[in-house]
Structures are given as C-alpha cells and as structure tokens.
Scaffold this active site. Structure first.
Site, PDB file in Angstrom:
ATOM      1  N   ARG A 137      37.026  28.318  46.409  1.00 53.93           N
ATOM      2  CA  ARG A 137      36.865  28.909  47.736  1.00 53.93           C
ATOM      3  C   ARG A 137      35.497  28.527  48.282  1.00 53.93           C
ATOM      4  O   ARG A 137      34.500  28.618  47.579  1.00 53.93           O
ATOM      5  CB  ARG A 137      37.027  30.426  47.682  1.00 53.93           C
ATOM      6  CG  ARG A 137      37.299  31.042  49.043  1.00 53.93           C
ATOM      7  CD  ARG A 137      37.619  32.526  48.942  1.00 53.93           C
ATOM      8  NE  ARG A 137      38.937  32.791  48.396  1.00 53.93           N
ATOM      9  CZ  ARG A 137      39.478  34.006  48.325  1.00 53.93           C
ATOM     10  NH1 ARG A 137      38.787  35.055  48.765  1.00 53.93           N
ATOM     11  NH2 ARG A 137      40.676  34.178  47.814  1.00 53.93           N
TER      12      ARG A 137
ATOM     13  N   SER B 181      42.113  34.337  51.889  1.00 48.56           N
ATOM     14  CA  SER B 181      42.353  35.781  51.881  1.00 48.56           C
ATOM     15  C   SER B 181      41.566  36.485  52.984  1.00 48.56           C
ATOM     16  O   SER B 181      41.734  36.191  54.163  1.00 48.56           O
ATOM     17  CB  SER B 181      42.015  36.335  50.495  1.00 48.56           C
ATOM     18  OG  SER B 181      42.395  37.688  50.393  1.00 48.56           O
TER      19      SER B 181
ATOM     20  N   ASP C  16      47.684  40.310  50.561  1.00 48.44           N
ATOM     21  CA  ASP C  16      47.708  40.724  49.156  1.00 48.44           C
ATOM     22  C   ASP C  16      46.918  42.006  48.917  1.00 48.44           C
ATOM     23  O   ASP C  16      47.050  42.630  47.862  1.00 48.44           O
ATOM     24  CB  ASP C  16      47.242  39.595  48.221  1.00 48.44           C
ATOM     25  CG  ASP C  16      45.789  39.178  48.435  1.00 48.44           C
ATOM     26  OD1 ASP C  16      45.174  39.628  49.425  1.00 48.44           O
ATOM     27  OD2 ASP C  16      45.277  38.398  47.610  1.00 48.44           O
TER      28      ASP C  16
ATOM     29  N   GLU D  13      42.993  46.692  41.083  1.00 46.55           N
ATOM     30  CA  GLU D  13      41.551  46.473  41.114  1.00 46.55           C
ATOM     31  C   GLU D  13      41.005  47.289  42.278  1.00 46.55           C
ATOM     32  O   GLU D  13      41.687  47.462  43.299  1.00 46.55           O
ATOM     33  CB  GLU D  13      41.203  45.000  41.256  1.00 46.55           C
ATOM     34  CG  GLU D  13      41.739  44.317  42.498  1.00 46.55           C
ATOM     35  CD  GLU D  13      41.437  42.837  42.534  1.00 46.55           C
ATOM     36  OE1 GLU D  13      40.930  42.276  41.550  1.00 46.55           O
ATOM     37  OE2 GLU D  13      41.715  42.207  43.583  1.00 46.55           O
TER      38      GLU D  13
ATOM     39  N   SER E 221      39.086  46.869  44.647  1.00 46.28           N
ATOM     40  CA  SER E 221      38.944  46.244  45.962  1.00 46.28           C
ATOM     41  C   SER E 221      40.298  46.162  46.670  1.00 46.28           C
ATOM     42  O   SER E 221      40.719  45.105  47.120  1.00 46.28           O
ATOM     43  CB  SER E 221      38.292  44.869  45.846  1.00 46.28           C
ATOM     44  OG  SER E 221      38.965  44.079  44.885  1.00 46.28           O
TER      45      SER E 221
END
Length: 617
Positions: free
Chosen positions: A72, A170, A331, A429, A431
């Site tokens: 990324r 994302s 996601d 998770e 986040s």
C-alpha cells in the site's frame, strides 16, 4: 541492470539531466526505460528537471513491502509507489512464485478484483491496475477470473483458484492505492509467502513485453467474469448467519446506510433483503462511487461522529434508529444508535465486538443446547483488541485465541482451526473489522451490517437497545474500558528512535520499569521476540520484525500497546482496563485508564519533542 529493449525509451531517458547522484541517476534511467505510462513518465521527468533529489530518492531508492494489508502506498511515479509499472512487477513476481508452488496453476488460475479509486495525474485507476494484473497472468496462459466491475471482496476459493489480488487501499486517503494478495485458502498472505513473493518480485522487475497489453482481458479466452457466481454464492451464504428472518421482516426499526463513496451500496441493499429486511435508507450524497471521497474529510468511518455527520442527519430526518457505515471497500463497519434524547451513541470497535460476540454465542447456544459442544467453538481477536471475548470464554467454556494485528493472521488461524474440525463463530480487530461466522476469511462490513440489524431487531422485541444490551454484557462479564488513538509520523528515523529508546530505556537492553507513577510488571516486544512474562523470555506470538509493537502490562491491571500502523503513517496506541464481574465504579476505571494512557503517550512517544501530529478530535 538491463535498461530494457525499447530504444526510444532508452534514448529519452538519457536526455534527462543528472541528479548529481550516480545511484539515483541509474534508478531514474531504469524507471524511464521500463515505464510506458505517459503520465507517470511525465511526473518523473518533472521531478528530475526541477531537481527534487530528496523526493526522487524517496520514490526510487526503496520498494514497497507487505504490511498488514498487502502493498500500500500513494499513487504516482516511482518504485516505492503504486502505479502501472510496480503492479506489473508485483504480478510478475506473483506469477513466478505461484508457478513454483502450484504445479496445476494453469488449471487453478488467479482471481482479480478492484475498488473505485482513481488518480488523474498519474493515470492510475484501480480498474486499469486490475487489468494489467490480469494481463501479466494471461500472457503466461494462466486463467484469470477478473471481475467486470468493482467488488467488495474476492471469494476466490469458490473456484479453487491458486490466489487472488484485490486492488484497493480500503479507508486510506484518496491519494493511496494498494495490492492485496490472498492465498488459495481465502486468507491474506502471511509469512513466509509474503517474503518469498517479494523475493520473486525483485528478481523479475523488467516488464515482459506482453505485460503491458491490458487488452488481453478482452481478447483472451482464459479471462472469465466471476461477478454473477460470487454474488449469488455470497448472498446464499449469508443464510448461515441469519437466525431470525421472520422477526426481521416485521421489525419496526429503520436503518440508514452510508457506503462512504465506495463499493458497499448495492451489496448492503441486497444483503438486508436477504435477511428479510427492507433495504436500508442510503445516504444519497455518499451512495455513488467517488474516488475523491468529496463529502468526508477522511474516508474512514472509524473516525466517528465527525465523518458520520451526513448519515446521522439523515437518520434524524427519517426517524431511523440505527446507522451503519461501511468504509470504501466495505470490509469495515461503523455503527451508531439513537440514544433517546441524548443524541447518538457511536460504538467503538471493541464495544461492537462485545455485542457481536455475545450475539453469535447466544444463537450458537440456541442451536447447540449441550454444553459439551462448546469444546469445538472458538472466537479470535487481534492482540491489540479488547479482551472481552477472553472474559466470555472464561465463563462460557469455549476457546479464545489472540493473533498478531492484521486480519491476515485471523484468516490464517480460522483456516487452520477449521481443518481440525473446530468452528470459529466470531473474530474481530478493534479497528472496526469483524467477521461473523467463517463464510469468508477476511473482515466483512456487508455481512456484519446485516447481523447488527438483526441483533437490533431482536433486542427491540425485548425492549432493549444495543447500548442497554452492551451494559448488560459488561454487568455479566466485567466492564472492559478501552482507549484507542494515534499520532501521525511520516519519518521512519523518528519511529526507529522512539522504539529504540524504549528498548534501551535504563541502559542497553533495559526496558522501562515505570511510566509516570505507574509500575510496569511485564513487557512484550513482538518486534524482537522478547516477553518478560514467559519463563524463557520469548514471545508466544510470532515474531514481527517489519513493524514495531511493544505491549506493557501495568501493576494496576491496565494493558497498553504502542505499534506502528501497517497501512498508514501512524503510531497507534491502545489501552484497556478489564474489571472483574460485579465491579461498577466505571468512572474511576475510566479516570485511571485516562491517566495511564496520557503518561504512556507523553513519556514514551514524546509527541512535542518528536514533532508528532496528534489526532484531531
């Protein structure tokens, strides 16, 4: 290094003025010899002409590495950026590795998906990068399942494919893009595959002539479109985590959904209908795809109420009870609930996990009344996330395990457990990444949105809100008070200096024993493999040399972690106070946690001294 066979490109690259650095000049010439994208070539020429030597070094003298979510970086010219050339190089390395690993690669093939990101200045769009990814494989006679439009996940082991690639960044800023690699089991790649693929990329940097032929996706008989099959399969699989369809159809609750200008709108609409709900009310300004994310300051719903403003405003007009927001690749999931006359309650990732973990266990127990059945049941969380599932497991008798940060580790562990006959019913998770059941091996905002809606509808029949049920959960299993935030730091040397200081705090190899007035009882450093709580002083979790992560256990029971983000220029910090069941003095717990967290940030990160940018609240 071979400068390529295209004479015109070579001639053009030699016309550029020298930077005064022979190594850098060689890298510039290499780039100009290989890159065929006129816009990134123009960017490189401009940087050289204007003498931006520091910027050229940053872009050309290093390569991307696999973080918690693949490769990324910003889009633009250079070997350290996402662009046509680096995606071709990455896919050539992928091909070489897959060809060695899978003798049947020519029957398995590769799945390729993409989101809606685009950048005019570099000519980079996620769709074009996906087409180039496909071209590299097709020119080697490898079948490619390339989606015909944007998608929010790639369920490629539906086809028993060797691997998958998703072009997405994302929730990152609009300037970024990414190259996410999935293994044949459906989970993101982890060690050793990531290192081996990087090695193969480095050995195959010169583009093959046909690698640039993106039109192969139209002409090749080996290209197929998996969109219809995968969407049908996904909607059918949602039935495995839908427990109260008849109740859903009668629910008076109204829901608002924002897709944050990303790919989630159509999928969330269909998923709600699959669960028996009417489609949620979409935020009109945010339902269409927009690579500029023009209505939000940051395309990350994790940032809370400030970025949910349009959603909450619409919910108030429509008298909706719940807001669900998926990030641009759908996601992650943020959830807010109307809190009577007191505005909105925006749940943290840890709070949502407490609710979702309770809900999945509640429904599993309804279907499996024999307590002995819990022996095969697991829940998973990353090690920086709340320990609430651990508290569930202690009382309810199922198994709980932690993984390193990053859903790739959760996906890998689910695959391992499933092979031995175990059932993972929930993973998360902090986040705002959740997975209910195990229909995919990655976090999934679409299915989680529908599960939240069903849970809210069920609780409504019991005269309970999500927030009231969260309090009930804490009453039973113990309050878990947590704080999560970050500071911004783009300088690798500063990051190295901060963590090196922690490892040599009282002298070489001496970690700190105090943080402010608070005594530290244990330290775990997964970057070096050290854990003071273990008899052999070695970490139980796998070593993670490419990222920084140190966890402190304090005498008062607080557990806090400092770590570098795998996807953004951030140092994140996490802290949690786990109270025993029955303890109700929450304000004192929160105050103690606030003090420890403040000491952690000020004494160990030293934001002012290190010029770290604090998160704006």
């Amino acid at each position: 290094a071979n400068m390529g066979s295209n004479g015109d490109l070579n001639a053009n690259s030699q016309c550029l003025s020298s930077t005064g650095d022979l190594v850098l000049d060689k890298a510039v010439n290499q780039w100009m010899a290989w890159d065929k994208n006129p816009q990134t070539r123009k960017q490189m020429e401009s940087l050289v002409r204007e003498g931006h030597v520091v910027e050229l070094r940053r872009r050309l003298c290093s390569r991307m590495t696999f973080g918690t979510a693949g490769l990324r970086a910003e889009m633009g010219a250079g070997f350290a950026c996402i662009n046509d050339l680096t995606v071709i190089q990455s896919t050539q390395g992928m091909y070489k590795y897959l060809a060695k690993y899978f003798p049947d690669l020519k029957t398995r093939g590769l799945v390729v998906g993409f989101d809606t990101r685009a950048q005019t200045s570099s000519g980079c769009t996620s769709e074009r990068l996906a087409r180039l990814t496909a071209a590299v494989m097709l020119c080697k006679d490898i079948p490619v399942y390339l989606f015909s439009t944007y998608i929010f996940l790639i369920k490629f082991f539906y086809y028993e494919a060797a691997a998958g690639v998703m072009i997405t960044a994302s929730h990152n800023r609009k300037e970024d893009n990414g190259y996410k690699v999935y293994w044949h089991n459906g989970a993101q790649i982890s060690s050793p595959h990531d290192k081996e693929i990087l090695h193969c990329i480095e050995e195959n940097t010169e583009p093959w002539p046909e690698s640039w032929n993106e039109h192969l996706v139209e002409s090749s008989l080996l290209r197929r479109d998996p969109l219809e099959d995968v969407c049908r399969w996904y909607m059918e699989e949602l039935n495995t985590i839908c427990f109260h369809r008849e109740l859903n159809a009668k629910s008076p609750l109204k829901f608002v959904h924002s897709s944050f200008h990303g790919v989630g709108h159509n999928y969330v609409q269909r998923a709600f209908q699959q669960f028996g709900f009417p489609p949620p009310i979409p935020v009109p300004e945010q339902k269409e795809t927009d690579p500029d994310f023009s209505t939000v300051s940051c395309p990350n719903p994790e940032e809370g109420e400030s970025v949910l403003e349009l959603s909450l405003r619409l919910a108030e007009r429509e008298e909706a009870h719940i807001v669900v927001a998926t990030d641009p690749d759908a996601d992650r999931l943020a959830v807010a609930e109307r809190n009577g006359n007191f505005g909105w309650k925006v749940f943290t990732g840890n709070e949502l996990a407490a609710l979702l973990g309770w809900w999945m266990l509640f429904n599993w127990k309804e279907a499996h009344p024999d307590p002995a059945d819990t022996e095969t049941v697991y829940m998973l969380a990353t090690t920086v996330s709340s320990k609430i599932l651990k508290a569930f497991a202690r009382i309810e008798g199922f198994h709980f395990e932690e993984t390193l940060p990053g859903f790739k580790w959760i996906g890998k562990r689910i695959h391992e457990l499933t092979k031995t006959g175990k059932e993972v019913i929930f993973s998360f998770e902090e986040s705002i990444g959740f997975l209910c059941g195990n229909m995919v091996l990655d976090k999934d905002g679409v299915s989680t949105a529908t599960v939240v809606a069903e849970m809210a509808a069920y609780l409504h029949t019991k005269n309970l809100s999500l927030n009231k049920q969260l309090i009930n959960i804490y009453e039973i299993y113990g309050y878990h008070v947590s704080r999560t935030s970050y500071v911004l730091c783009s300088d690798p040397l500063t990051i190295h200096r901060i963590f090196s200081r922690l490892r040599n705090f009282g002298g070489p190899g001496d970690y700190p024993e105090l943080c402010g007035d608070y005594c530290i009882t244990h330290i775990r450093d997964v970057t070096t493999g050290y854990d003071s709580s273990q008899p052999d002083k070695k970490c139980v979790l796998p070593l993670s040399k490419n990222s920084q992560m140190v966890t402190f256990t304090f005498q008062n029971g607080v557990v806090a972690t400092l770590r570098t983000s795998g996807t953004e220029p951030k140092i994140k910090y996490y802290s949690e106070f786990c109270a025993v069941p029955g303890e109700r003095d929450i304000s004192s717990l929160e105050e103690e946690l606030r003090k420890v967290t403040t000491a952690l940030v000020e004494e160990f990160l030293e934001p002012d001294k290190n010029n770290l940018l604090r998160r704006s609240v």
